[in-house]
Design a protein around this motif. Structure first.
Motif: not given
Length: 274
Positions: A28, A64-65, A89, A91-93
């Protein structure tokens, strides 16, 4: 159940901070400078430069996801002989699970090999081994540490673009604050105070480093071991490497074994206890 070649956030969180932790490849671009503890930034389009040297290592790729970006990079790494997984998931997870994120705005600049550099006084005892352990296990696994005479710390910091730490000099950010030691400050400033094991380890380090063994019983033991290590090793880098094992063990005790006791009776043959 996670998909093939993925790891859950909870499982990864148990590995971070231990010698068995995988290398964390963060694809990221985060202007806020917030990363999963131990993660390092990598450019996806430069994988041919950095991918092959990771062969033989275990790696978790983070985007990211948990989508296409990390899946492709992980597949490429596996083709190079790297045991690569992706974070389920992304970084969001991780964030949704309420797990800690590093605050990195106080990091020194990275060198051409992606490492941060740090410099402190020679002949370390407590703080100057504890802080490098924290940085390598939770902040920058590639960090390089320099030990020099006290009078040379500032000059060497400027020479190599290193961050000075645990030295009482004007303008040095990473140092004691009131009753807290440098390890306390790093745990707080890097956003790691919410990890209970590190919070307790910080109390042990503080007690050993500031002559206050009454804070927690383990402080006296850490001081004794630290002074012993300093007499076993004349070379500061060798002492640091030996000290890494000491703090690895203390961290695992703080995390997993504080309620465990040990005595002779518990391990005696059953007839001897009758």
């Amino acid at each position: 159940m996670p998909a093939p070649n993925t790891i859950t956030a909870d499982k990864l969180a148990r590995l971070i901070g231990t010698p068995a932790a995988p290398a964390l490849v963060d694809l990221r671009r985060d202007p806020a400078g917030r990363r999963i503890p131990g993660a390092l930034p990598y450019l996806a389009d430069a994988i041919t430069d950095w991918g092959r040297p990771l062969a033989g290592n275990s790696v978790v790729v983070i985007d990211e996801d948990g989508g296409t970006a990390c899946q492709g990079i992980a597949a490429w790494l596996r083709s190079e002989g790297v045991a690569a997984e992706t974070l389920e998931g992304g970084h969001v997870g991780w964030t949704a699970a309420g797990l800690p994120l590093l605050t990195l705005d106080r990091l020194p600049p990275r060198d051409t090999e992606g490492r941060t550099r740090w410099v402190t006084r020679a002949r370390p005892k407590v703080d100057r081994i504890a802080c490098p352990w924290l940085i390598r296990r939770f902040v920058d696994p590639l960090a390089r540490f320099l030990f020099v005479p006290s009078a040379e710390v500032t000059a060497v910091a400027g020479q190599f673009g290193a961050a000075p730490f645990d030295i009482a000099q004007e303008g040095v950010f990473w140092s004691h604050r009131g009753e807290c030691c440098t390890f306390d400050l790093m745990v707080e400033e890097f956003g790691l105070a919410g990890i209970p094991a590190l919070a307790h380890l910080a109390r042990i380090v503080r007690g050993a480093d500031t002559a206050r063994p009454d804070i927690v019983p383990e402080a006296s033991g850490l001081l004794a071991l630290s002074l012993g290590l300093s007499r076993l090793y004349a070379d500061d880098i060798e002492q640091l490497e030996a000290g890494m094992l000491l703090y690895d063990a203390l961290y695992r005790w703080c995390r997993d074994a504080r309620a465990e006791t040990h005595d002779w009776t518990a391990h005696a043959p059953r007839e001897a206890r009758a």
